[in-house]
Motif scaffolding. Structure first.
Motif, PDB file in Angstrom:
ATOM      1  N   VAL A   1     -22.171  -6.582  27.262  1.00 54.29           N
ATOM      2  CA  VAL A   1     -22.158  -8.118  27.988  1.00 54.29           C
ATOM      3  C   VAL A   1     -20.644  -8.745  28.598  1.00 54.29           C
ATOM      4  CG1 VAL A   1     -23.572  -8.464  26.201  1.00 54.29           C
ATOM      5  CG2 VAL A   1     -21.533  -8.564  25.572  1.00 54.29           C
ATOM      6  N   SER A   2     -20.468  -9.739  29.252  1.00 53.69           N
ATOM      7  CA  SER A   2     -19.248 -10.385  29.191  1.00 53.69           C
ATOM      8  C   SER A   2     -18.328 -10.019  28.166  1.00 53.69           C
ATOM      9  CB  SER A   2     -19.128 -11.363  29.922  1.00 53.69           C
ATOM     10  OG  SER A   2     -19.679 -11.917  29.270  1.00 53.69           O
ATOM     11  N   LYS A   3     -16.671 -10.252  27.941  1.00 53.72           N
ATOM     12  CA  LYS A   3     -15.717 -10.886  27.134  1.00 53.72           C
ATOM     13  C   LYS A   3     -16.300 -12.806  26.522  1.00 53.72           C
ATOM     14  CE  LYS A   3     -11.880 -12.328  26.419  1.00 53.72           C
ATOM     15  NZ  LYS A   3     -11.667 -13.309  25.602  1.00 53.72           N
ATOM     16  N   GLN A   4     -16.987 -13.112  28.171  1.00 58.05           N
ATOM     17  CA  GLN A   4     -16.883 -14.410  27.996  1.00 58.05           C
ATOM     18  C   GLN A   4     -18.066 -14.583  27.090  1.00 58.05           C
ATOM     19  OE1 GLN A   4     -15.140 -16.678  29.281  1.00 58.05           O
ATOM     20  NE2 GLN A   4     -15.732 -18.248  27.535  1.00 58.05           N
ATOM     21  N   SER A   5     -18.714 -13.873  26.991  1.00 56.97           N
ATOM     22  CA  SER A   5     -20.379 -13.906  25.825  1.00 56.97           C
ATOM     23  C   SER A   5     -19.910 -14.024  24.652  1.00 56.97           C
ATOM     24  CB  SER A   5     -21.141 -12.962  26.042  1.00 56.97           C
ATOM     25  OG  SER A   5     -21.668 -12.702  27.673  1.00 56.97           O
ATOM     26  N   ILE A   6     -19.242 -12.721  24.311  1.00 60.13           N
ATOM     27  CA  ILE A   6     -18.435 -12.172  23.433  1.00 60.13           C
ATOM     28  C   ILE A   6     -17.452 -13.539  22.820  1.00 60.13           C
ATOM     29  CG2 ILE A   6     -16.317 -11.299  21.376  1.00 60.13           C
ATOM     30  CD1 ILE A   6     -19.009  -9.621  22.600  1.00 60.13           C
ATOM     31  N   SER A   7     -16.258 -14.256  23.649  1.00 62.06           N
ATOM     32  CA  SER A   7     -15.833 -15.779  23.305  1.00 62.06           C
ATOM     33  C   SER A   7     -16.662 -16.704  23.032  1.00 62.06           C
ATOM     34  CB  SER A   7     -14.681 -15.715  24.276  1.00 62.06           C
ATOM     35  OG  SER A   7     -14.348 -16.994  23.878  1.00 62.06           O
ATOM     36  N   ASN A   8     -17.582 -16.534  23.830  1.00 64.28           N
ATOM     37  CA  ASN A   8     -18.873 -17.676  23.472  1.00 64.28           C
ATOM     38  C   ASN A   8     -19.380 -17.497  21.640  1.00 64.28           C
ATOM     39  OD1 ASN A   8     -18.594 -19.681  25.980  1.00 64.28           O
ATOM     40  ND2 ASN A   8     -19.731 -18.329  26.726  1.00 64.28           N
ATOM     41  N   TRP A   9     -19.790 -16.714  21.435  1.00 63.94           N
ATOM     42  CA  TRP A   9     -20.874 -16.885  20.559  1.00 63.94           C
ATOM     43  C   TRP A   9     -19.543 -16.961  19.464  1.00 63.94           C
ATOM     44  CZ3 TRP A   9     -22.426 -11.045  21.816  1.00 63.94           C
ATOM     45  CH2 TRP A   9     -23.467 -11.139  22.599  1.00 63.94           C
TER      46      TRP A   9
ATOM     47  N   ASN B   1     -17.362 -18.978  19.138  1.00 65.38           N
ATOM     48  CA  ASN B   1     -16.557 -20.540  19.633  1.00 65.38           C
ATOM     49  C   ASN B   1     -17.081 -21.356  19.141  1.00 65.38           C
ATOM     50  OD1 ASN B   1     -13.313 -19.705  19.585  1.00 65.38           O
ATOM     51  ND2 ASN B   1     -13.963 -19.299  21.818  1.00 65.38           N
ATOM     52  N   ASP B   2     -18.290 -20.848  19.310  1.00 66.90           N
ATOM     53  CA  ASP B   2     -19.982 -21.600  18.895  1.00 66.90           C
ATOM     54  C   ASP B   2     -20.891 -22.047  19.921  1.00 66.90           C
ATOM     55  OD1 ASP B   2     -22.236 -21.932  17.063  1.00 66.90           O
ATOM     56  OD2 ASP B   2     -21.155 -23.016  15.841  1.00 66.90           O
ATOM     57  N   ASN B   3     -20.307 -21.519  21.000  1.00 60.79           N
ATOM     58  CA  ASN B   3     -20.368 -22.278  22.145  1.00 60.79           C
ATOM     59  C   ASN B   3     -22.297 -22.176  22.231  1.00 60.79           C
ATOM     60  OD1 ASN B   3     -18.416 -23.789  22.736  1.00 60.79           O
ATOM     61  ND2 ASN B   3     -17.606 -21.798  23.691  1.00 60.79           N
ATOM     62  N   ILE B   4     -22.176 -21.060  23.030  1.00 57.04           N
ATOM     63  CA  ILE B   4     -23.885 -20.528  22.961  1.00 57.04           C
ATOM     64  C   ILE B   4     -24.277 -19.598  21.781  1.00 57.04           C
ATOM     65  CG2 ILE B   4     -24.194 -20.617  25.193  1.00 57.04           C
ATOM     66  CD1 ILE B   4     -23.505 -17.407  25.812  1.00 57.04           C
ATOM     67  N   LEU B   5     -25.422 -19.448  21.373  1.00 55.47           N
ATOM     68  CA  LEU B   5     -26.201 -18.062  20.676  1.00 55.47           C
ATOM     69  C   LEU B   5     -26.670 -16.954  21.533  1.00 55.47           C
ATOM     70  CD1 LEU B   5     -27.930 -20.709  18.338  1.00 55.47           C
ATOM     71  CD2 LEU B   5     -25.781 -19.604  18.178  1.00 55.47           C
ATOM     72  N   PRO B   6     -26.389 -16.261  21.092  1.00 55.35           N
ATOM     73  CA  PRO B   6     -27.190 -14.773  21.581  1.00 55.35           C
ATOM     74  C   PRO B   6     -28.190 -14.549  21.437  1.00 55.35           C
ATOM     75  CG  PRO B   6     -26.229 -13.998  19.410  1.00 55.35           C
ATOM     76  CD  PRO B   6     -25.976 -15.663  19.899  1.00 55.35           C
ATOM     77  N   SER B   7     -29.379 -14.029  22.188  1.00 53.87           N
ATOM     78  CA  SER B   7     -30.694 -13.936  22.132  1.00 53.87           C
ATOM     79  C   SER B   7     -30.459 -13.076  21.410  1.00 53.87           C
ATOM     80  CB  SER B   7     -31.129 -13.564  23.477  1.00 53.87           C
ATOM     81  OG  SER B   7     -30.521 -11.568  22.847  1.00 53.87           O
ATOM     82  N   ILE B   8     -31.990 -13.401  20.577  1.00 53.58           N
ATOM     83  CA  ILE B   8     -32.669 -12.076  19.547  1.00 53.58           C
ATOM     84  C   ILE B   8     -32.556 -11.079  20.032  1.00 53.58           C
ATOM     85  CG2 ILE B   8     -34.778 -11.973  18.579  1.00 53.58           C
ATOM     86  CD1 ILE B   8     -35.484 -15.301  19.232  1.00 53.58           C
TER      87      ILE B   8
END
Length: 95
Positions: A26-34, A36-43
């Motif tokens: 995944v992107s580094k941005q995905s990790i950052s978003n997770w 920082n509680d901005n988005i949740l990962p898929s199941i």
């Protein structure tokens, strides 16, 4: 809770967001978003994260505080050594 668990597990293993992102494809941005509680990962990604860190999805979600070590492939003597290390560390933490 998930964001905190991901950050704690990553930090405890001394890996960067970039390294974790590469390992999970995944992107580094995905990790950052997770984190920082901005988005949740898929199941599906939640399962990949749990597998990567050798924890349960319940642990990641804060439903269970139990932690496990994967010892498959080790012989009984190696398992006994690991258990002794765990016992020694737990004893030192109680002092």
């Amino acid at each position: 809770m998930l964001n905190v668990r991901i950050r704690e597990l990553r930090s405890a293993r001394n890996i960067t967001q970039v390294e974790l992102a590469r390992s999970l494809s995944v992107s580094k941005q995905s990790i950052s978003n997770w984190e920082n509680d901005n988005i949740l990962p898929s199941i599906e990604m939640l399962v990949k994260i749990a597998d990567f860190f050798s924890v349960s999805t319940d642990y990641l979600l804060g439903l269970d505080d139990k932690k496990y070590l994967l010892i498959s492939g080790l012989n009984e003597e190696q398992i006994a050594h690991i258990q002794q290390l765990v016992d020694d560390i737990a004893e030192n933490n109680q002092k």
